[in-house]
Design an enzyme around this catalytic site. Structure first.
Site, short mmCIF file in Angstrom:
data_model
loop_
_atom_site.label_atom_id
_atom_site.label_comp_id
_atom_site.label_asym_id
_atom_site.label_seq_id
_atom_site.Cartn_x
_atom_site.Cartn_y
_atom_site.Cartn_z
N ARG A 1 30.24 34.58 -17.71
CA ARG A 1 29.50 35.96 -17.56
C ARG A 1 29.66 36.47 -18.97
O ARG A 1 28.81 37.40 -19.26
CB ARG A 1 30.21 36.91 -16.68
CG ARG A 1 31.73 37.22 -17.31
CD ARG A 1 32.49 38.39 -16.48
NE ARG A 1 31.62 39.68 -16.31
CZ ARG A 1 31.54 40.44 -17.44
NH1 ARG A 1 32.09 40.20 -18.67
NH2 ARG A 1 30.57 41.33 -17.14
N ASP A 2 30.10 36.01 -19.99
CA ASP A 2 30.26 36.39 -21.44
C ASP A 2 28.71 36.26 -21.81
O ASP A 2 27.95 37.08 -22.69
CB ASP A 2 31.02 35.71 -22.43
CG ASP A 2 32.60 35.82 -22.08
OD1 ASP A 2 32.78 37.01 -21.08
OD2 ASP A 2 33.27 35.23 -22.56
N LEU A 3 28.15 35.29 -21.40
CA LEU A 3 26.79 34.93 -21.93
C LEU A 3 25.83 35.93 -21.63
O LEU A 3 25.25 36.44 -22.58
CB LEU A 3 26.31 33.70 -21.18
CG LEU A 3 25.05 33.22 -21.82
CD1 LEU A 3 25.37 32.29 -23.23
CD2 LEU A 3 24.46 32.06 -20.82
#
Lengths: 467, 111
Positions: free
Chosen positions: B67-69
Site C-alpha cells: 500500500r506504500d506504493l
C-alpha cells in the site's frame, strides 16, 4: 553496533555515585546496575550482547537515552545560534571613572588597563544617566524585573547622581508596573552614616572591595601617596554591616601573589568584620606582573578553597548559611543545570555604560575605544555586538571541546582573555586545571547535599527564580 | 527511569524528555526491553519508510507493504518510483478504490 561511554564527569558525594552529563549539565545518581554498565564500558567498547551480560536492557536503554552511553557514532552538540533579540536585564553604570585610591592591580588604571578615558567625561551627568535608564527600560521589554549596578571608578564619588538615578528609575518602574533593584560596588572609603542610611532605606545591595586584614588589604589597596586604606575603611565597614539591614553585605576579594591567604582572609572578613558573604577572584593581569598568581599559587588557592568548601558542606548539612559565595554561586548554577553558550551575560543580558554614555559589553570594558558597542542615545551596533558574541561562543573555542567543565565555564571571562591573550574570545587556558578542580569540588558538595540534606537545595531554586 | 535518579533541574528535564518522547523515532536501535509495545504484525504508521513491525520485518504486517506504493503516489511528498499518471499511465490505479482493500488491483507497469 558497539556502545561506548558518552561524555560525562563521574563524582561521588555523601557516599553515592553521581554523573555530571556534558554538555547537557544534568546531574544523575547511579544505582548498582547502571554503574556496572559504565564499569564495563570503561574497559572499552562493547556490543549490545556484551552489555546485556552486565545489566538488563532497561538500564542500558535509560543510559543510552540520557546520552550517558552512546553508540559508536558520536552525538554532535546541536549548534546554538546567537539570539537575535536578547532583552537586557542588568545595566552596570559607571557613575565616574575617577577613584580616590590607586590600587596598583586595578584593571581600569593599572598597567594592563584597556580603558582609553582621554578626552571623555570623568563624571556621568544626569542627562546621560537618565538616557541610560531609558535605554535599559526600552531594551528590557518583556522582562518584569531589571537591575542597575552602580560602579566606578569609586562609585560614591558621584553619590549625588546615584540618588537621582534611583529616584528616576524607581518612578519609571512604577509607571510601567515593573520591578527594579539596585546594587553598588565601593571601596568603602567615602561611606558616611547618612549614605549608609540611604542605602539601607532604598534596599541597595552593597559589595565592598576588600582584600583581607590590614596586611593583605594594604598591599595593593592604597591611596595615591602609597598609604594603605584599611584603617580608613575598617570603621566604615563595621558601621555599614551594623546599620544596613535590608540586603546582605558582600566582600569581594582580589587575590594576588602577595595575598593568597584565603582562609585567614575569609575568617577576618566573616568573623571579625561580619560580612554576610565573601567572594574571591584572582587578579586579572598579564602573566609577567609580579602580583600575578602562578600555577603553584593557584594550587594553594584551590587547596584553601577546598577547606572552606568542606566547611560550607558541614553548614549546609546542618541547614545553616555559610558565607563563601564562590561555592553558593557555583551550586546555584549546578542545581539549575546551566549550560552556557557564553561565559557570562556580557553584551547579552548585561551591558556596562561609561560616564560618556558609551555602551561596553560590561563594566570592565567601559571607556575602552576598542570595545565600545554603541551609545545609550543611539543603541548598540549589532555588527559589533555580533562580533563580540561570536568570538566568545563556546563552539568556536576548540580548546574547550573536550572539557567537562565547559557547561559552566564556557572559556572564562572575556576581559581576562583580552588582557592575557589580546582576544576576548580566547579561552582562559591558564585557569583550566583550576576550574576543573574547583568544579569537581563543588560537584562533590552538591552530591553530598543532594544525598544527605536535599531540602537545602531549595534555596538555590528560589535564588535562581528571583534573578 | 529506575536506574538513574535525576538530581538537578536539568536532569529532571532530560528525564521528562525521555519519558514523553516517541521512542521509535530515536535512531539507533535500543535494547528490546526498551522499545514501545507493538504487537507483532502491526504497523503503527502509514508512511513510507516506517512500515515495519516491532522486529523490523515486513512479513507479518496487518497492512500490506504494497500500500506504500499507492500512498507515495497519491498523498506523499516522497519522490517514489511510481508510474507517471499525468501523461503515460493515467489509469494505473483505476481499479484500486481503497488501497488497503484493493491494492492487488493496482496495475503493474513495465515502461
Amino acid at each position: 553496533m558497539n556502545f561506548r561511554l558518552g561524555e560525562f564527569h563521574a563524582f561521588s558525594g555523601g557516599g553515592r555515585r553521581f554523573l555530571y552529563t556534558v554538555p547537557s549539565a544534568g546531574i544523575f545518581e547511579l544505582d548498582d546496575t547502571s554503574a556496572a554498565v559504565l564499569a564495563r564500558l570503561s574497559q572499552g567498547e562493547a556490543t549490545q550482547e556484551e552489555l546485556l551480560a552486565a545489566a538488563d536492557a532497561e538500564t542500558i536503554g535509560e543510559l543510552y537515552q540520557a546520552r550517558i552511553i552512546a553508540t559508536t557514532e558520536a552525538f554532535v552538540d546541536p549548534p546554538q545560534p546567537l539570539p537575535d533579540n536578547f532583552p537586557l536585564q542588568t545595566m552596570v553604570m559607571n557613575l565616574t571613572n575617577q577613584c580616590n585610591l590607586s590600587c596598583q592591580y586595578c584593571y581600569e588604571f593599572g598597567e594592563d588597563k584597556v580603558a582609553t578615558p582621554e578626552g571623555k567625561p570623568k563624571f556621568m551627568d544626569f542627562e546621560t544617566a537618565s538616557a541610560s535608564v531609558d535605554y535599559l527600560f526600552t531594551q528590557s521589554a518583556g522582562r518584569h524585573g531589571v537591575h542597575i549596578t552602580f560602579f566606578g571608578g569609586e562609585t560614591l564619588m558621584n553619590f549625588p547622581l546615584l540618588k537621582k538615578v534611583v529616584d528616576y528609575a524607581k518612578q519609571k518602574a512604577a509607571d510601567q508596573g515593573r520591578a527594579i533593584d539596585f546594587s553598588l560596588t565601593t571601596n568603602a572609603t567615602l561611606l558616611t552614616p547618612a549614605i549608609i542610611e540611604y542605602l539601607s532605606a532604598n534596599e541597595i545591595g552593597v559589595t565592598v572591595s576588600m582584600d583581607g586584614d590590614k596586611a593583605s588589604h594594604d598591599k595593593f589597596r592604597v591611596f595615591a601617596n602609597g598609604k594603605g586604606s584599611y584603617d580608613i575603611i575598617e570603621p566604615r565597614v563595621r558601621e555599614l554591616i551594623k546599620e544596613h539591614k535590608t540586603r546582605p553585605i558582600v566582600a569581594r576579594v582580589t587575590m594576588t601573589s602577595q595575598a593568597m591567604d584565603v582562609l585567614g582572609t575569609y575568617r577576618h572578613l566573616k568573623n571579625d568584620l561580619g560580612f554576610h558573604e565573601i567572594g574571591f577572584a584572582p587578579v586579572t593581569t598579564s602573566p609577567n606582573r609580579l602580583y600575578s598568581i602562578d600555577n603553584r599559587g593557584l594550587d594553594s588557592v584551590l587547596d584553601q578553597f577546598g577547606v572552606l568548601a568542606s566547611e560550607y558542606l558541614d553548614h549546609a548539612l546542618r541547614g545553616e548559611h555559610h558565607g563563601f559565595s564562590n561555592v553558593s554561586d557555583t551550586l546555584a548554577e549546578l542545581h539549575q543545570g546551566v549550560n552556557k553558550s557564553h561565559p557570562c551575560g556580557a553584551a547579552l543580558g548585561l551591558v556596562g555604560v561609561g560616564p560618556s554614555g558609551d555602551i561596553a559589553p560590561c563594566h570592565r570594558f567601559v571607556d575602552s575605544d576598542t570595545h565600545t558597542l554603541g551609545h545609550v542615545s543611539t543603541g548598540i551596533d549589532k555588527a559589533k555586538q555580533n562580533d563580540f558574541l561570536s568570538r566568545g561562543h563556546i563552539q568556536v573555542k576548540t580548546d574547550c571541546r573536550t572539557c567537562f567543565a565547559r557547561p559552566l565555564c564556557a572559556g572564562g571571562c572575556h576581559h581576562e582573555a583580552y588582557v592575557r591573550y589580546g582576544d576576548t574570545g580566547h579561552p582562559n587556558l591558564h585557569y583550566c586545571d583550576w576550574i576543573r578542580g574547583w568544579t569537581n569540588i563543588c560537584l562533590e558538595i552538591y552530591g553530598a547535599i543532594a544525598a544527605q540534606n536535599p531540602d537545602f537545595l531549595r534555596h538555590f531554586s528560589d535564588r535562581k527564580a528571583a534573578a | 527511569m529506575k536506574h538513574l535518579r535525576a538530581v538537578n533541574h536539568k536532569a529532571r528535564r532530560i528525564q521528562e524528555h525521555i519519558e514523553n518522547d516517541v521512542v521509535a523515532m530515536q535512531g539507533p536501535p535500543t535494547p528490546a526491553g526498551q522499545r514501545p509495545h507493538v504487537p507483532m504484525g502491526c504497523s503503527i504508521v502509514f508512511s513510507p519508510g516506517w512500515e515495519v513491525d516491532s522486529s523490523g520485518g515486513t512479513a507479518g504486517l496487518c497492512q500490506p507493504v504494497e500500500r506504500d506504493l499507492y500512498d507515495c503516489y497519491i498523498s506523499c511528498y516522497w519522490p517514489a518510483q511510481v508510474p507517471d499518471h499525468m501523461n503515460n499511465y493515467p489509469d494505473w490505479t483505476a481499479k484500486c478504490a481503497a488501497a488497503t482493500k484493493d491494492w492487488r488491483n493496482i496495475d503493474l507497469v513495465f515502461p
